[in-house]
Design a protein around this motif. Structure first.
Motif, PDB file in Angstrom:
ATOM      1  N   THR A  66       0.839  -1.209   0.000  1.00 37.28           N
ATOM      2  CA  THR A  66       0.000   0.000   0.000  1.00 37.28           C
ATOM      3  C   THR A  66       0.867   1.250   0.000  1.00 37.28           C
ATOM      4  OG1 THR A  66      -1.756  -1.167   1.184  1.00 37.28           O
ATOM      5  CG2 THR A  66      -1.817   1.233   1.234  1.00 37.28           C
ATOM      6  N   LEU A  67       1.934   1.237   0.798  1.00 33.70           N
ATOM      7  CA  LEU A  67       2.844   2.386   0.843  1.00 33.70           C
ATOM      8  C   LEU A  67       3.513   2.608  -0.510  1.00 33.70           C
ATOM      9  CD1 LEU A  67       4.539   1.793   4.332  1.00 33.70           C
ATOM     10  CD2 LEU A  67       2.925   3.619   3.739  1.00 33.70           C
ATOM     11  N   VAL A  68       3.880   1.526  -1.170  1.00 34.45           N
ATOM     12  CA  VAL A  68       4.517   1.651  -2.485  1.00 34.45           C
ATOM     13  C   VAL A  68       3.528   2.231  -3.498  1.00 34.45           C
ATOM     14  CG1 VAL A  68       5.544   0.364  -4.393  1.00 34.45           C
ATOM     15  CG2 VAL A  68       6.188  -0.198  -2.035  1.00 34.45           C
ATOM     16  N   LEU A  69       2.296   1.737  -3.455  1.00 32.89           N
ATOM     17  CA  LEU A  69       1.276   2.257  -4.373  1.00 32.89           C
ATOM     18  C   LEU A  69       0.975   3.732  -4.116  1.00 32.89           C
ATOM     19  CD1 LEU A  69      -1.232  -0.748  -4.481  1.00 32.89           C
ATOM     20  CD2 LEU A  69       0.328  -0.025  -6.283  1.00 32.89           C
ATOM     21  N   ASP A  70       1.085   4.149  -2.848  1.00 29.75           N
ATOM     22  CA  ASP A  70       0.851   5.553  -2.493  1.00 29.75           C
ATOM     23  C   ASP A  70       2.107   6.405  -2.689  1.00 29.75           C
ATOM     24  OD1 ASP A  70      -1.707   4.909  -1.858  1.00 29.75           O
ATOM     25  OD2 ASP A  70      -1.373   4.776   0.305  1.00 29.75           O
ATOM     26  N   ASP A  71       3.137   5.801  -3.283  1.00 30.44           N
ATOM     27  CA  ASP A  71       4.396   6.492  -3.558  1.00 30.44           C
ATOM     28  C   ASP A  71       5.092   6.973  -2.271  1.00 30.44           C
ATOM     29  OD1 ASP A  71       6.304   7.168  -5.430  1.00 30.44           O
ATOM     30  OD2 ASP A  71       5.593   9.235  -5.625  1.00 30.44           O
ATOM     31  N   GLN A  72       4.918   6.216  -1.196  1.00 28.21           N
ATOM     32  CA  GLN A  72       5.618   6.530   0.053  1.00 28.21           C
ATOM     33  C   GLN A  72       6.794   5.558   0.198  1.00 28.21           C
ATOM     34  OE1 GLN A  72       3.084   7.191   3.520  1.00 28.21           O
ATOM     35  NE2 GLN A  72       1.276   7.174   2.175  1.00 28.21           N
ATOM     36  N   ARG A  73       7.736   5.705  -0.701  1.00 33.00           N
ATOM     37  CA  ARG A  73       8.818   4.729  -0.800  1.00 33.00           C
ATOM     38  C   ARG A  73       9.740   4.758   0.413  1.00 33.00           C
ATOM     39  NH1 ARG A  73      10.540   5.061  -7.246  1.00 33.00           N
ATOM     40  NH2 ARG A  73       8.447   4.536  -8.060  1.00 33.00           N
ATOM     41  N   ASP A  74      10.034   5.942   0.913  1.00 29.70           N
ATOM     42  CA  ASP A  74      10.926   6.006   2.078  1.00 29.70           C
ATOM     43  C   ASP A  74      10.318   5.277   3.274  1.00 29.70           C
ATOM     44  OD1 ASP A  74      12.719   7.457   0.608  1.00 29.70           O
ATOM     45  OD2 ASP A  74      12.043   9.409   1.357  1.00 29.70           O
ATOM     46  N   THR A  75       9.037   5.488   3.466  1.00 30.49           N
ATOM     47  CA  THR A  75       8.356   4.789   4.567  1.00 30.49           C
ATOM     48  C   THR A  75       8.339   3.288   4.323  1.00 30.49           C
ATOM     49  OG1 THR A  75       6.939   6.737   4.869  1.00 30.49           O
ATOM     50  CG2 THR A  75       6.239   4.686   5.922  1.00 30.49           C
ATOM     51  N   ALA A  76       8.108   2.897   3.073  1.00 23.87           N
ATOM     52  CA  ALA A  76       8.106   1.473   2.732  1.00 23.87           C
ATOM     53  C   ALA A  76       9.482   0.858   2.973  1.00 23.87           C
ATOM     54  CB  ALA A  76       7.688   1.288   1.278  1.00 23.87           C
ATOM     55  N   TYR A  77      10.552   1.587   2.629  1.00 22.93           N
ATOM     56  CA  TYR A  77      11.908   1.075   2.858  1.00 22.93           C
ATOM     57  C   TYR A  77      12.164   0.873   4.356  1.00 22.93           C
ATOM     58  CZ  TYR A  77      12.940   2.230  -2.025  1.00 22.93           C
ATOM     59  OH  TYR A  77      12.935   2.300  -3.394  1.00 22.93           O
ATOM     60  N   ARG A  78      11.717   1.842   5.192  1.00 24.32           N
ATOM     61  CA  ARG A  78      11.923   1.715   6.633  1.00 24.32           C
ATOM     62  C   ARG A  78      11.171   0.497   7.187  1.00 24.32           C
ATOM     63  NH1 ARG A  78      10.820   7.241   6.746  1.00 24.32           N
ATOM     64  NH2 ARG A  78       8.882   6.865   7.895  1.00 24.32           N
ATOM     65  N   MET A  79       9.972   0.285   6.638  1.00 21.60           N
ATOM     66  CA  MET A  79       9.200  -0.861   7.108  1.00 21.60           C
ATOM     67  C   MET A  79       9.848  -2.173   6.682  1.00 21.60           C
ATOM     68  SD  MET A  79       5.150  -1.731   6.617  1.00 21.60           S
ATOM     69  CE  MET A  79       4.643  -0.457   7.766  1.00 21.60           C
ATOM     70  N   VAL A  80      10.396  -2.207   5.463  1.00 22.56           N
ATOM     71  CA  VAL A  80      11.097  -3.415   5.012  1.00 22.56           C
ATOM     72  C   VAL A  80      12.301  -3.696   5.905  1.00 22.56           C
ATOM     73  CG1 VAL A  80      12.479  -4.409   3.140  1.00 22.56           C
ATOM     74  CG2 VAL A  80      10.310  -3.281   2.622  1.00 22.56           C
ATOM     75  N   ALA A  81      13.045  -2.635   6.260  1.00 22.27           N
ATOM     76  CA  ALA A  81      14.206  -2.812   7.135  1.00 22.27           C
ATOM     77  C   ALA A  81      13.786  -3.317   8.514  1.00 22.27           C
ATOM     78  CB  ALA A  81      14.964  -1.498   7.251  1.00 22.27           C
TER      79      ALA A  81
ATOM     80  N   GLU B 291       5.149  -1.626  13.224  1.00 22.18           N
ATOM     81  CA  GLU B 291       3.811  -1.063  13.353  1.00 22.18           C
ATOM     82  C   GLU B 291       3.832   0.458  13.500  1.00 22.18           C
ATOM     83  OE1 GLU B 291       1.608  -2.835  12.546  1.00 22.18           O
ATOM     84  OE2 GLU B 291       1.836  -4.888  13.236  1.00 22.18           O
ATOM     85  N   GLN B 292       4.913   0.963  14.097  1.00 16.59           N
ATOM     86  CA  GLN B 292       5.006   2.418  14.267  1.00 16.59           C
ATOM     87  C   GLN B 292       5.119   3.108  12.911  1.00 16.59           C
ATOM     88  OE1 GLN B 292       5.229   3.420  17.825  1.00 16.59           O
ATOM     89  NE2 GLN B 292       4.236   5.161  16.827  1.00 16.59           N
ATOM     90  N   VAL B 293       5.782   2.434  11.972  1.00 17.29           N
ATOM     91  CA  VAL B 293       5.875   2.990  10.622  1.00 17.29           C
ATOM     92  C   VAL B 293       4.483   3.048   9.989  1.00 17.29           C
ATOM     93  CG1 VAL B 293       6.826   2.628   8.311  1.00 17.29           C
ATOM     94  CG2 VAL B 293       8.248   2.199  10.323  1.00 17.29           C
ATOM     95  N   ARG B 294       3.678   2.031  10.250  1.00 14.96           N
ATOM     96  CA  ARG B 294       2.327   1.987   9.676  1.00 14.96           C
ATOM     97  C   ARG B 294       1.407   3.038  10.295  1.00 14.96           C
ATOM     98  NH1 ARG B 294      -0.118  -3.754  10.433  1.00 14.96           N
ATOM     99  NH2 ARG B 294      -1.856  -2.718   9.369  1.00 14.96           N
ATOM    100  N   PHE B 295       1.447   3.159  11.628  1.00 11.59           N
ATOM    101  CA  PHE B 295       0.434   3.971  12.306  1.00 11.59           C
ATOM    102  C   PHE B 295       0.934   5.317  12.812  1.00 11.59           C
ATOM    103  CE2 PHE B 295      -0.878  -0.487  12.865  1.00 11.59           C
ATOM    104  CZ  PHE B 295      -2.142  -0.436  12.296  1.00 11.59           C
ATOM    105  N   GLY B 296       2.244   5.480  12.906  1.00 17.15           N
ATOM    106  CA  GLY B 296       2.774   6.762  13.360  1.00 17.15           C
ATOM    107  C   GLY B 296       2.275   7.115  14.752  1.00 17.15           C
TER     108      GLY B 296
END
Length: 362
Positions: free
Chosen positions: A184-199, A233-238
């Motif tokens: 979902t983050l990738v589709l929303d073009d939130q790549r930096d957030t997606a990278y942090r979640m992958v890490a 989860e913190q990356v997802r929900f802030g």
């Protein structure tokens, strides 16, 4: 009737035991035989008769052992019948040798009736029967011990497999949710957030795979592992996800099952944070209550509705899985319950035996 097969390790143990017992047993027989002869007024040179009789008995029982070993793989009934036949034959041979040796050192010794032969036969039979009973008794005892050890190893293996199954069963649920969020983050073009979640996901999965489901960790280490999960989860929900931890200092070194709290935290996030626009708050507390460790996981969500299967299906999986894992690990010395709080929220209560990690103490 089933046959008896002696395992290799038991056979090796039996072999190590046989010769010391064989030597000691016949040495004892020699001492008894010679002292009895001296008490009966025999001359001192009768010691050679005692030595000769003992040597014959030693040789015959050694050969008898080889014959018994060949019978060991037979069905019990056939083995018993063959063993009795061998025992009678060995008794006749030993009796004949005994009479020949004893009479050669005793000029006035004669067998005047058939009862004399029966007495020598009965006494020799008693001796060899006792030896045979001891031989088979030790063999059966070693085999029984081996079977008990094998059964114990099998139970331990099944126990370990069950524990691993119970813990790893939950990983696909968590992994699916996280990968779905990443996509979902990738589709929303939130790549930096997606990278942090992958890490964060990589760090948590590495820890999960490296930890042994049977291993107990300190409560401090368990919370450190939870922080890896909460980082995802913190990356997802802030700011929508607020987590507070209140641990009594005396229980920080208490041992708990590895990653036992993760599915409970996951359920709390799912029901107290995901479904509320403003997010939610989760609180983990740990206290000492007598000889038990008291853990409370509370949230301020809408509460637990048992009849809502669509909402609580995954919650029931997580709770049931965790409850079963605790049961396998601790038996009756554990407790897990869930209740709704007033005015809102859920309280998951876990009680475990309080055991301190001695390696962490000074």
């Amino acid at each position: 009737m089933s046959s008896i097969v002696l395992p290799d390790s038991t056979a090796a143990t039996s072999k190590r035991l046989f010769w010391p017992l064989q030597v000691l047993g016949w040495m004892g027989y020699f001492v008894l035989h010679f002292t009895a002869a001296m008490g009966d007024g025999k001359p001192l040179h009768y010691v050679y008769a005692s030595l000769s009789v003992t040597a014959c008995g030693f040789a015959i029982t050694s050969l008898l052992r080889l014959s018994y070993r060949r019978l060991w793989g037979l069905p019990v009934a056939k083995m018993a019948a063959a063993a009795i036949g061998l025992l009678v034959l060995a008794t006749l041979v030993q009796m004949k040798l005994y009479v020949a040796i004893a009479f050669s050192y005793c000029d006035d010794c004669q067998l005047r009736s058939v009862f004399g032969y029966l007495w020598y036969f009965a006494s020799t039979l008693y001796l060899l029967l006792s030896w045979s009973a001891l031989y088979f008794g030790i063999k059966f005892a070693l085999q029984l011990q081996q079977q008990k050890e094998a059964a114990l190893r099998a139970r331990n293996a099944a126990h370990a497999a069950q524990i691993k199954m119970l813990r790893y069963q939950l990983n696909p649920h968590f992994l699916f949710n996280t990968l779905n969020a990443i996509s979902t983050l990738v589709l929303d073009d939130q790549r930096d957030t997606a990278y942090r979640m992958v890490a964060s996901l990589s760090s948590f999965l590495r820890h999960s795979l490296d930890s042994d489901p049977e291993q107990q960790v300190t409560l401090t280490q368990e919370i450190e592992a939870l922080n890896l999960y909460l980082g995802i989860e913190q990356v997802r929900f802030g700011d929508r996800l607020n987590m507070t931890v209140d641990i009594e200092p005396g229980v920080r070194d208490a041992l708990v099952p590895s990653l036992i709290l993760q599915p409970l935290i996951e359920n709390a996030i799912k029901h107290a944070v995901t479904k509320r626009e403003e997010g939610g708050c989760i609180e983990l507390s740990a206290r000492l209550d007598g000889d038990m460790l008291d853990l409370h996981l509370c949230d301020n969500g809408p509460g637990f509705v048992e009849s809502d299967s669509a909402t609580n299906g995954h919650a029931r999986v997580g709770l049931a899985n965790t409850r079963e894992r605790l049961r396998v690990l601790y038996g009756e010395r554990q407790h897990l319950s869930i209740r709704n709080r007033d005015p809102e929220g859920v309280d998951v209560h876990v009680r475990l035996p309080f055991v301190i990690d001695q390696s962490e103490r000074p």
